[in-house]
Design a protein around this motif. Structure first.
Motif, PDB file in Angstrom:
ATOM      1  N   LEU A 162       0.999  -1.282   0.258  1.00 58.46           N
ATOM      2  CA  LEU A 162      -0.022  -0.356  -0.038  1.00 58.46           C
ATOM      3  C   LEU A 162       0.812   1.491   0.356  1.00 58.46           C
ATOM      4  O   LEU A 162       0.351   2.126  -0.608  1.00 58.46           O
ATOM      5  N   TRP A 163       2.004   1.040   0.904  1.00 58.32           N
ATOM      6  CA  TRP A 163       3.062   2.520   0.954  1.00 58.32           C
ATOM      7  C   TRP A 163       3.145   2.639  -1.016  1.00 58.32           C
ATOM      8  O   TRP A 163       2.780   4.137  -1.016  1.00 58.32           O
ATOM      9  N   PRO A 164       3.901   1.438  -1.426  1.00 56.33           N
ATOM     10  CA  PRO A 164       3.918   2.454  -3.211  1.00 56.33           C
ATOM     11  C   PRO A 164       2.698   3.297  -3.717  1.00 56.33           C
ATOM     12  O   PRO A 164       2.592   4.209  -4.375  1.00 56.33           O
ATOM     13  N   ARG A 165       1.436   2.391  -3.953  1.00 55.99           N
ATOM     14  CA  ARG A 165       0.555   2.677  -4.055  1.00 55.99           C
ATOM     15  C   ARG A 165       0.242   4.254  -3.562  1.00 55.99           C
ATOM     16  O   ARG A 165       0.294   4.989  -4.900  1.00 55.99           O
ATOM     17  N   TYR A 166       0.168   4.844  -2.564  1.00 49.90           N
ATOM     18  CA  TYR A 166      -0.580   5.393  -1.476  1.00 49.90           C
ATOM     19  C   TYR A 166       0.404   6.627  -2.095  1.00 49.90           C
ATOM     20  O   TYR A 166      -0.098   7.929  -2.134  1.00 49.90           O
ATOM     21  N   ALA A 167       1.689   6.260  -2.336  1.00 45.72           N
ATOM     22  CA  ALA A 167       3.139   7.018  -2.296  1.00 45.72           C
ATOM     23  C   ALA A 167       3.043   7.422  -4.254  1.00 45.72           C
ATOM     24  O   ALA A 167       3.787   8.815  -3.717  1.00 45.72           O
ATOM     25  N   GLN A 168       1.700   7.175  -4.858  1.00 42.94           N
ATOM     26  CA  GLN A 168       1.800   7.946  -5.965  1.00 42.94           C
ATOM     27  C   GLN A 168       1.576   9.506  -5.957  1.00 42.94           C
ATOM     28  O   GLN A 168       1.502  10.352  -6.438  1.00 42.94           O
ATOM     29  N   ARG A 169       0.703   9.927  -4.513  1.00 47.16           N
ATOM     30  CA  ARG A 169       0.101  10.664  -4.403  1.00 47.16           C
ATOM     31  C   ARG A 169       0.883  11.381  -3.370  1.00 47.16           C
ATOM     32  O   ARG A 169       0.514  13.261  -3.004  1.00 47.16           O
ATOM     33  N   LEU A 170       2.021  11.324  -3.151  1.00 46.55           N
ATOM     34  CA  LEU A 170       3.041  12.775  -3.357  1.00 46.55           C
ATOM     35  C   LEU A 170       4.546  12.804  -3.732  1.00 46.55           C
ATOM     36  O   LEU A 170       4.290  12.460  -5.350  1.00 46.55           O
ATOM     37  N   GLY A 171       5.821  13.078  -3.966  1.00 41.10           N
ATOM     38  CA  GLY A 171       6.534  13.514  -4.670  1.00 41.10           C
ATOM     39  C   GLY A 171       7.779  11.930  -4.726  1.00 41.10           C
ATOM     40  O   GLY A 171       7.315  11.238  -4.378  1.00 41.10           O
ATOM     41  N   THR A 172       8.397  12.395  -5.760  1.00 45.22           N
ATOM     42  CA  THR A 172       8.813  11.135  -6.757  1.00 45.22           C
ATOM     43  C   THR A 172       9.965  10.781  -5.240  1.00 45.22           C
ATOM     44  O   THR A 172      10.444   9.438  -5.199  1.00 45.22           O
ATOM     45  N   LEU A 173      10.259  11.227  -4.857  1.00 49.07           N
ATOM     46  CA  LEU A 173      11.137  11.088  -3.361  1.00 49.07           C
ATOM     47  C   LEU A 173      10.758   9.830  -2.660  1.00 49.07           C
ATOM     48  O   LEU A 173      11.419   8.466  -2.792  1.00 49.07           O
ATOM     49  N   GLU A 174       9.204  10.551  -2.408  1.00 48.11           N
ATOM     50  CA  GLU A 174       8.212   9.788  -1.161  1.00 48.11           C
ATOM     51  C   GLU A 174       8.036   8.293  -2.669  1.00 48.11           C
ATOM     52  O   GLU A 174       8.709   6.833  -1.868  1.00 48.11           O
ATOM     53  N   ARG A 175       7.731   8.414  -4.456  1.00 46.91           N
ATOM     54  CA  ARG A 175       7.642   6.966  -4.848  1.00 46.91           C
ATOM     55  C   ARG A 175       9.167   6.134  -4.578  1.00 46.91           C
ATOM     56  O   ARG A 175       8.328   4.754  -4.720  1.00 46.91           O
ATOM     57  N   GLU A 176       9.775   6.601  -5.005  1.00 44.72           N
ATOM     58  CA  GLU A 176      11.025   5.917  -5.572  1.00 44.72           C
ATOM     59  C   GLU A 176      11.350   5.345  -4.191  1.00 44.72           C
ATOM     60  O   GLU A 176      11.931   3.904  -3.855  1.00 44.72           O
ATOM     61  N   ALA A 177      11.143   5.945  -2.819  1.00 42.79           N
ATOM     62  CA  ALA A 177      11.438   5.579  -1.047  1.00 42.79           C
ATOM     63  C   ALA A 177      10.750   4.072  -1.107  1.00 42.79           C
ATOM     64  O   ALA A 177      11.003   3.710  -0.645  1.00 42.79           O
ATOM     65  N   THR A 178       9.351   4.680  -1.071  1.00 40.13           N
ATOM     66  CA  THR A 178       8.776   3.146  -0.681  1.00 40.13           C
ATOM     67  C   THR A 178       8.752   1.958  -1.749  1.00 40.13           C
ATOM     68  O   THR A 178       8.520   1.045  -1.211  1.00 40.13           O
ATOM     69  N   ALA A 179       9.335   2.056  -2.786  1.00 38.72           N
ATOM     70  CA  ALA A 179       9.140   1.279  -3.873  1.00 38.72           C
ATOM     71  C   ALA A 179      10.211   0.795  -3.819  1.00 38.72           C
ATOM     72  O   ALA A 179      10.489  -0.696  -3.201  1.00 38.72           O
ATOM     73  N   ARG A 180      11.749   1.048  -3.038  1.00 39.13           N
ATOM     74  CA  ARG A 180      12.793   0.470  -2.731  1.00 39.13           C
ATOM     75  C   ARG A 180      12.519  -0.149  -1.414  1.00 39.13           C
ATOM     76  O   ARG A 180      12.900  -1.378  -1.276  1.00 39.13           O
ATOM     77  N   LEU A 181      11.563   0.263   0.328  1.00 32.33           N
ATOM     78  CA  LEU A 181      11.063  -0.226   0.777  1.00 32.33           C
ATOM     79  C   LEU A 181      10.259  -1.241   0.737  1.00 32.33           C
ATOM     80  O   LEU A 181      10.348  -2.515   0.897  1.00 32.33           O
ATOM     81  N   ALA A 182       9.450  -1.527  -0.044  1.00 35.73           N
ATOM     82  CA  ALA A 182       8.581  -2.505  -0.428  1.00 35.73           C
ATOM     83  C   ALA A 182       9.280  -3.167  -1.071  1.00 35.73           C
ATOM     84  O   ALA A 182       9.424  -4.520  -0.555  1.00 35.73           O
ATOM     85  N   GLU A 183      10.677  -3.619  -1.813  1.00 38.51           N
ATOM     86  CA  GLU A 183      10.852  -4.729  -2.174  1.00 38.51           C
ATOM     87  C   GLU A 183      12.290  -5.489  -1.102  1.00 38.51           C
ATOM     88  O   GLU A 183      12.057  -6.142  -0.618  1.00 38.51           O
ATOM     89  N   LYS A 184      12.389  -4.269   0.210  1.00 34.69           N
ATOM     90  CA  LYS A 184      12.825  -5.715   1.480  1.00 34.69           C
ATOM     91  C   LYS A 184      11.897  -5.792   2.813  1.00 34.69           C
ATOM     92  O   LYS A 184      12.346  -6.033   3.226  1.00 34.69           O
ATOM     93  N   THR A 185      10.902  -5.462   2.770  1.00 39.83           N
ATOM     94  CA  THR A 185       9.955  -6.093   3.474  1.00 39.83           C
ATOM     95  C   THR A 185       9.885  -6.801   3.410  1.00 39.83           C
ATOM     96  O   THR A 185       8.959  -8.097   2.291  1.00 39.83           O
ATOM     97  N   LEU A 186       9.572  -7.774   4.540  1.00 41.80           N
ATOM     98  CA  LEU A 186       9.162  -9.447   4.810  1.00 41.80           C
ATOM     99  C   LEU A 186       8.941  -8.989   5.874  1.00 41.80           C
ATOM    100  O   LEU A 186       9.023  -9.116   6.534  1.00 41.80           O
TER     101      LEU A 186
END
Ligand SMILES: Cc1cc2nc3c(=O)[nH]c(=O)nc-3n(C[C@H](O)[C@H](O)[C@H](O)COP(=O)(O)OP(=O)(O)OC[C@H]3O[C@@H](n4cnc5c(N)ncnc54)[C@H](O)[C@@H]3O)c2cc1C
Ligand code: SF4
Ligand code: SF4
Lengths: 462, 436
Positions: free
Chosen positions: B272-296
């Motif tokens: 959900l973070w990556p999806r909703y971060a679409q409403r935030l800035g580029t930095l947030e989008r990239e950061a959530t995408a990176r985090l999402a990959e690592k989350t377990l």
């Protein structure tokens, strides 16, 4: 919405928690699984005892209010969509008790709202078997199964719901209780009204109780899968299996479009250029199962199957069946609207029917994936479209009309198991006769003089 | 009326996804709400029909539709079983957001989601003040689940049997951690989740102990906020976005995985973070995408990454049954890993209960707003647990643990509730297992 006096009346009878009058609640009983326009009922009531069920019917009859009985609402022909906005919907899911499972006399007595799979599981716990297994069994009700004469995957060997109905009790349109059949294997007391109620789609009475036949479970089973490059060869294999005097418990097939779509989705490595896959399961005594499986394998090879897989164990069997299990889910995901048809033809006409389905799809530029019960000649041509696209939807409707024409001309039937409801009512006369319609209407009017029980379903009396 | 039209138009954004529902009704078989009430408006098919009708202006009572949407655990059971692949929970989140924007968010919820939860220091302070005070009002039930009830707070807690808030949250006990990565080893960020931080602190400590045992370096930064799910579930996407914005800078660091013992947090951060971060800035989008990959999820980390295995002879003396949490099993597809962990833990012997993957009825804030329904759904789970004959029920989700403790305690059952990691920690001699 129903008038307040009527609501109060039902609340007094059933308790306010079993009377649904809000707009939001009523809207959720305006549809079923058929692709048809919804109609919002005026009130929805849920009796929780047989007596209450009878009182509901009587009250509605006395007040001249049309009624629709609803089980799980999964029928595919509009059977529980209210006929008119002043309809009252009667729910049966408050009547969901299994009253008896008799291991000595091999029968069970159930209320109409019992869920098919839950019933089958309870029967299995007592080491018995209730074979009818419609694809919706995890939610469908026994009342709905009887009223639609539901089939399933095991039809070829074990028959369909009607073969397991030993007796029913039902309320007629006036709320009078009627009993037919018994707990005995034989019973010729009076008309076979239980048979008449079977497949009656809520138009002749409201089933309140059923006596169902149980059988001993098979001791063993074996599954095979065969791939064909030609539909005709697959059909010959089906005929060959029957000619070899083997009656498989299931004999299913998938067409090329379905195979490709399932493979796209599951990446299971299915043969993407195959014209058809047959899935066959034989069951019974272990020795017979081994013999039958061998006979089936022989037929498959001589009729030209390009490959034959025989499942060695339960895990492999589950894997073989995966393609069939995924057929509907995969087709349903392809486009927003999924129209699941069930035109049925004599077994030998399957290739002819399949050719017509393919031709029609091309002619009307519509997408169809077909799978189904090859052993029963029961096909499920599944039309994939978007009903919001008026032009496309009109083409789909025209294609379906032409498909029915063909099914009838091949001495087949409009519906092998999904029922007529309102969806196919206009085709009834074509398959049967004018006299059939008139007879059915007279029968209905005699039994239901005010025309209140699901009045426009099957053969309309409105 | 023009307002209603605007509401409808906003909902039309869901039209394509709504049209995917073929009304087959198969969701009835798995929906815990439908199982409890047998009402069509409580099952996904009914709710989707109502949202559809609101979008097409066939019903003009948004309050009623909101009420129906609220009667849902957001457990995702329907979505996992749906043959049509309808994105049901996604639709529900967005519909709740649109409808609640129209109706207005309750002021108390607004205060919590937008003010309290994005400010971990305030949230911690309120808990720190609350924890000692609760001794004055909570009465111990002397049950194996170690719950209490609060007659004086019945207006808030009802008749719930709850475990008291920890005297000190995890973050206060451990302080911030930023351990050096061992030579050739792994480093993980540990996200305890609100319940791991404040309620099941012993469970969170067991996680840390197990990570240390496996020589995994831990990064546990100061100032982690809520993942945002409670806000989003209440239709407050804005509140969730604020919480994401607080978390992202805090979670900046050098680590291989982000592990959590709460599958709701895992699912939220991972999808959900990556999806909703679409409403935030580029930095947030990239950061959530990176985090999402690592989350377990932590059980998946232990089994899939650290390769914890179950011994083949595993026939222990302690019967443990396992409850599949919805967000873990249906949401993340994690079913075998927690079971492996239980089997790897002496003296545990895994005994399956019936309907192990059926929802327990907690549903996070659903439990707060619909306690009676939550209890009814929980009772079925309780019956299955007790029927299994197990002395311990393991659940890899703190919200499920809370619900199981409540229903078992209410029924006076001597079955204790543990996170699989706690059983594993005890096996390793790190404490945290059942008293048995
Ligand atoms: C995914 C899917 C797969 C399916 N697969 C199959 C299949 O393999 N084989 C098959 O045959 N069908 C299948 N169906 C169709 C459907 O599930 C069956 O027709 C089923 O029997 C309907 O049961 P129900 O409880 O949902 O009945 P409902 O849809 O609620 O009602 C069906 C009809 O029965 C009447 N009725 C219900 N209860 C009573 C009662 N107590 N007394 C009198 N009348 C009553 C209703 O008025 C209505 O006319 C499938 C449907 C779906 C959505
Ligand atoms: S299972 Fe999916 S497609 Fe079927 S009714 Fe439920 S939401 Fe719709
Ligand atoms: S999310 Fe859970 S409670 Fe909500 S409709 Fe789906 S199955 Fe039912």
């Amino acid at each position: 919405m129903a008038n307040n006096a009527l609501i109060k009346d039902f609340e007094a009878l059933l308790g306010p928690e079993n009377v649904f009058s809000s707009e939001a609640d009523r809207q959720s009983y305006s549809y079923d699984s058929a692709v048809l326009a919804p109609v919002v009922p005026t009130l929805v009531v849920r009796p929780t005892t047989t007596e209450q069920l009878g009182q509901c019917v009587k009250k509605l009859y006395d007040n001249g209010i049309p009624m629709t009985v609803r089980g799980a609402g999964t029928n595919l022909s509009g059977g529980v969509i209210p006929d008119v906005p002043d309809t009252v919907v009667i729910l049966t899911n408050g009547l969901n008790r299994i009253l008896e499972i008799n291991e000595n006399d091999l029968y069970a007595v159930v209320e109409p709202g019992v869920i098919t799979a839950q019933f089958a599981a309870a029967v299995e716990k007592r080491r018995l078997f209730y074979p009818p297994d419609p694809g919706s069994q995890s939610v469908s009700t026994i009342g709905g199964n009887i009223a639609e004469n539901a089939g399933g995957l095991r039809g070829l060997k074990y028959g369909v719901t009607k073969d397991y109905v030993m007796g029913v009790e039902f309320f007629d349109a006036t709320g009078e209780v009627v009993k037919s059949g018994s707990r005995t294997v034989k019973c010729v007391t009076g008309y076979n009204l239980a048979g008449m109620l079977t497949q009656s789609e809520g138009t002749l009475g409201v089933i309140s109780r059923a006596i169902l036949k149980l059988v001993p479970p098979p001791k063993a089973s074996k599954a095979l899968m065969a791939v064909f490059d030609d539909m005709q060869k697959a059909a010959e294999a089906v005929a060959g299996i029957i000619a070899a005097h083997v009656v498989p418990c299931t004999l299913e097939f998938l067409d090329n479009n379905t195979i490709v779509r399932v493979d796209d989705f599951t990446h299971a490595g299915l043969p993407r250029d195959a014209a058809a896959i047959l899935l066959i399961e034989v069951d019974g005594h272990p020795a017979q199962v081994a013999d039958d499986a061998e006979a089936v394998e022989r037929v498959l090879r001589t009729t030209g199957a390009t490959t034959v897989h025989v499942a060695r164990d339960a895990a492999e069997k589950t894997k073989l069946w995966e393609a069939r299990r995924m057929a509907l889910p995969v087709l349903a995901r392809a486009r927003p609207t999924t129209i699941l048809e069930d035109a049925t033809v004599p077994r030998s006409q399957i290739p002819a029917m399949m050719k017509v389905v393919t031709d029609i799809a091309a002619k009307y530029r519509v997408e169809v994936g077909t799978f189904g019960h090859a052993g029963d000649g029961n096909l499920h041509p599944t039309f994939l479209c978007d009903k919001r696209d008026a032009d496309e939807f009109a083409r789909v409707e025209a294609a379906i009309d032409e498909m029915f024409e063909t099914a009838i001309s091949l001495h087949g039937t409009l519906s092998g198991e999904h029922g007529i409801g309102t969806a196919k009512a206009k085709w009834m006369e074509k398959e049967t006769s004018r006299g059939t319609i008139l007879f059915s209407q007279r029968l209905r009017r005699a039994l239901d003089p005010k025309g209140l029980l699901n009045p426009t379903k099957l053969v309309s009396i409105r | 009326m023009s307002d209603l039209h605007t509401l409808a138009q906003r909902l039309m954004a869901l039209d394509d996804r709504l049209a995917a529902c073929m009304r087959c009704g198969l969701c009835q078989s798995v929906c815990p709400m439908f199982g409890a009430t047998m009402k069509e408006a409580d099952v996904a098919r009914g709710k989707l029909a109502l949202v559809n009708n609101l979008a097409h202006e066939l019903i003009c009572d948004p309050q009623a539709v909101a009420g129906k949407l609220d009667r849902c655990l957001l457990c995702g059971s329907c979505e996992a079983a749906c043959p049509s692949g309808v994105k049901i929970t996604e639709i529900f989140f967005e519909a709740r957001e649109v409808v609640n924007a129209y109706l207005g968010l309750h002021p108390l919820k607004k205060m919590i989601f937008r003010f309290l939860l994005p400010r971990p220091e305030l949230f911690n302070l309120s808990v720190r003040v609350g924890a000692p005070l609760q001794r004055l009002v909570l009465r111990r039930n002397h049950d194996v689940q170690e719950t209490s009830c609060a007659p004086m707070l019945s207006f808030m807690l009802g008749k719930r049997h709850v475990r008291p808030l920890a005297a000190r949250p995890l973050s206060a006990l451990t302080g911030p951690l930023d351990e050096p990565r061992p030579e050739g080893g792994l480093k993980v960020a540990f996200y305890p989740g609100c319940m791991g931080d404040k309620l099941y602190v012993d469970m969170a400590q067991a996680c840390l102990a197990v990570l240390r045992h496996h020589k995994v370096a831990v990064f546990l930064p100061e100032g982690l906020a809520c993942c945002g799910m409670p806000a989003l579930a209440s239709g407050d996407a804005e509140g969730m976005l604020r919480q994401i914005s607080v978390n992202l800078p805090v979670l900046r660091g050098d680590f291989d995985y982000l592990v959590t013992p709460c599958p709701t947090c895992t699912k939220t951060i991972a999808s959900l973070w990556p999806r909703y971060a679409q409403r935030l800035g580029t930095l947030e989008r990239e950061a959530t995408a990176r985090l999402a990959e690592k989350t377990l999820d932590i059980t998946a980390f232990l089994v899939d990454v650290l390769k914890v295995e179950a011994p083949s002879d595993g026939e222990g003396s302690l019967a443990v049954t396992y409850h599949d949490s919805c967000h873990l099993s249906k949401g993340l597809g994690i079913r075998s890993q927690p079971r492996t962990l239980i089997k790897a833990s002496r003296p545990c012997r895994l005994v399956e209960m019936n309907e192990a993957d059926r929802c327990c009825g907690c549903g996070g804030s659903f439990n707060l707003s619909h306690y009676d329904l939550s209890r009814r759904i929980g009772q079925r789970k309780r019956d299955n647990i007790v029927e299994s004959g197990a002395a311990v029920v393991a659940a890899a989700c703190p919200a499920c643990m809370m619900q199981l403790e409540d229903v078992l305690s209410q029924n006076h059952d001597a079955v204790s509730v543990r996170h699989p990691v706690q059983l594993y920690a005890q096996h390793l001699g790190l404490g945290g297992g059942p008293a048995a």
